[in-house]
Design a protein around this motif. Sequence first.
Motif, PDB file in Angstrom:
ATOM      1  N   GLN A  13      -7.306  14.876  -7.377  1.00  0.00           N
ATOM      2  CA  GLN A  13      -8.064  15.508  -6.304  1.00  0.00           C
ATOM      3  C   GLN A  13      -8.454  14.490  -5.245  1.00  0.00           C
ATOM      4  O   GLN A  13      -8.552  13.287  -5.526  1.00  0.00           O
ATOM      5  N   ALA A  14      -8.661  14.967  -4.040  1.00  0.00           N
ATOM      6  CA  ALA A  14      -9.094  14.090  -2.956  1.00  0.00           C
ATOM      7  C   ALA A  14     -10.337  13.318  -3.371  1.00  0.00           C
ATOM      8  O   ALA A  14     -11.263  13.872  -3.967  1.00  0.00           O
ATOM      9  N   GLY A  15     -10.333  12.035  -3.052  1.00  0.00           N
ATOM     10  CA  GLY A  15     -11.425  11.166  -3.438  1.00  0.00           C
ATOM     11  C   GLY A  15     -11.206  10.456  -4.756  1.00  0.00           C
ATOM     12  O   GLY A  15     -11.956   9.524  -5.085  1.00  0.00           O
ATOM     13  N   GLY A  16     -10.201  10.865  -5.492  1.00  0.00           N
ATOM     14  CA  GLY A  16      -9.909  10.261  -6.774  1.00  0.00           C
ATOM     15  C   GLY A  16      -9.091   8.999  -6.659  1.00  0.00           C
ATOM     16  O   GLY A  16      -8.800   8.515  -5.560  1.00  0.00           O
ATOM     17  N   SER A  17      -8.691   8.475  -7.820  1.00  0.00           N
ATOM     18  CA  SER A  17      -7.970   7.211  -7.877  1.00  0.00           C
ATOM     19  C   SER A  17      -6.760   7.309  -8.787  1.00  0.00           C
ATOM     20  O   SER A  17      -6.736   8.093  -9.739  1.00  0.00           O
ATOM     21  N   LEU A  18      -5.774   6.502  -8.491  1.00  0.00           N
ATOM     22  CA  LEU A  18      -4.596   6.326  -9.330  1.00  0.00           C
ATOM     23  C   LEU A  18      -4.190   4.869  -9.283  1.00  0.00           C
ATOM     24  O   LEU A  18      -4.453   4.171  -8.298  1.00  0.00           O
ATOM     25  N   ARG A  19      -3.533   4.431 -10.345  1.00  0.00           N
ATOM     26  CA  ARG A  19      -3.004   3.074 -10.383  1.00  0.00           C
ATOM     27  C   ARG A  19      -1.528   3.128 -10.733  1.00  0.00           C
ATOM     28  O   ARG A  19      -1.152   3.602 -11.807  1.00  0.00           O
ATOM     29  N   LEU A  20      -0.704   2.636  -9.831  1.00  0.00           N
ATOM     30  CA  LEU A  20       0.729   2.584 -10.043  1.00  0.00           C
ATOM     31  C   LEU A  20       1.126   1.214 -10.569  1.00  0.00           C
ATOM     32  O   LEU A  20       0.541   0.198 -10.195  1.00  0.00           O
ATOM     33  N   THR A  52       2.344  -1.453   1.405  1.00  0.00           N
ATOM     34  CA  THR A  52       1.764  -2.772   1.207  1.00  0.00           C
ATOM     35  C   THR A  52       2.786  -3.697   0.566  1.00  0.00           C
ATOM     36  O   THR A  52       3.681  -3.247  -0.148  1.00  0.00           O
ATOM     37  N   ILE A  53       2.646  -4.985   0.815  1.00  0.00           N
ATOM     38  CA  ILE A  53       3.478  -5.997   0.187  1.00  0.00           C
ATOM     39  C   ILE A  53       2.607  -7.171  -0.248  1.00  0.00           C
ATOM     40  O   ILE A  53       1.518  -7.389   0.287  1.00  0.00           O
ATOM     41  N   ILE A  54       3.120  -7.919  -1.206  1.00  0.00           N
ATOM     42  CA  ILE A  54       2.457  -9.133  -1.655  1.00  0.00           C
ATOM     43  C   ILE A  54       3.512 -10.210  -1.853  1.00  0.00           C
ATOM     44  O   ILE A  54       4.601  -9.944  -2.376  1.00  0.00           O
ATOM     45  N   SER A  73      -1.645  -5.945  -6.288  1.00  0.00           N
ATOM     46  CA  SER A  73      -1.804  -7.161  -7.066  1.00  0.00           C
ATOM     47  C   SER A  73      -0.536  -7.399  -7.874  1.00  0.00           C
ATOM     48  O   SER A  73       0.267  -6.487  -8.076  1.00  0.00           O
ATOM     49  N   ARG A  74      -0.374  -8.627  -8.320  1.00  0.00           N
ATOM     50  CA  ARG A  74       0.813  -8.977  -9.083  1.00  0.00           C
ATOM     51  C   ARG A  74       0.449  -9.837 -10.279  1.00  0.00           C
ATOM     52  O   ARG A  74      -0.309 -10.796 -10.155  1.00  0.00           O
ATOM     53  N   ASP A  75       1.013  -9.485 -11.414  1.00  0.00           N
ATOM     54  CA  ASP A  75       0.882 -10.264 -12.628  1.00  0.00           C
ATOM     55  C   ASP A  75       2.210 -10.986 -12.818  1.00  0.00           C
ATOM     56  O   ASP A  75       3.204 -10.374 -13.212  1.00  0.00           O
ATOM     57  N   LYS A  76       2.238 -12.267 -12.533  1.00  0.00           N
ATOM     58  CA  LYS A  76       3.486 -13.016 -12.603  1.00  0.00           C
ATOM     59  C   LYS A  76       3.955 -13.249 -14.030  1.00  0.00           C
ATOM     60  O   LYS A  76       5.143 -13.444 -14.261  1.00  0.00           O
ATOM     61  N   TYR A  82       1.098  -4.009  -9.144  1.00  0.00           N
ATOM     62  CA  TYR A  82       0.256  -2.841  -9.277  1.00  0.00           C
ATOM     63  C   TYR A  82      -0.207  -2.373  -7.906  1.00  0.00           C
ATOM     64  O   TYR A  82      -0.332  -3.160  -6.973  1.00  0.00           O
ATOM     65  N   LEU A  83      -0.476  -1.100  -7.824  1.00  0.00           N
ATOM     66  CA  LEU A  83      -1.087  -0.535  -6.636  1.00  0.00           C
ATOM     67  C   LEU A  83      -2.271   0.309  -7.063  1.00  0.00           C
ATOM     68  O   LEU A  83      -2.097   1.388  -7.637  1.00  0.00           O
ATOM     69  N   GLN A  84      -3.460  -0.202  -6.809  1.00  0.00           N
ATOM     70  CA  GLN A  84      -4.678   0.543  -7.082  1.00  0.00           C
ATOM     71  C   GLN A  84      -5.004   1.376  -5.859  1.00  0.00           C
ATOM     72  O   GLN A  84      -5.193   0.837  -4.764  1.00  0.00           O
TER      73      GLN A  84
END
Length: 120
Positions: A13-20, A52-54, A73-76, A82-84
């Motif tokens: 729902q609008a206002g919520g969050s996801l992490r890819l 976005t890019i990192i 963010s990136r875990d090397k 990840y995309l929060q």
Amino acid sequence: QVQLVESGGGLVQAGGSLRLSCEASGSSFSIAIIATMGWYRQAPGKQRELVTIITNDGGTNYADSVKGRFTISRDKVRNTVYLQMNSLKPEDTAVYYCNVFVGYPPSNYWGQGTQVTVSS
């Protein structure tokens, strides 16, 4: 040389969050020469756009539309990016694609895409 597997999409729902998440795999050489990792998205009837890019040194760039809401963010160690996504809006609805750019030879690799749907 690089394979990408995405996960984390869904309906929110609008206002919520996801992490890819996007895990990169391949030869140690291929992983070592990754210049950037990032996320693109494509809504129906629209052009694919950069979200976005990192870079390997941690530098980031964000589209104005997501600045302040999304964080990459990136875990090397795990070779995972990840995309929060916070404060999601209906206009964020799209298929999100993970991208890896390798500097030599210059080439792009893409994940399979994951659907993000934000309801009003």
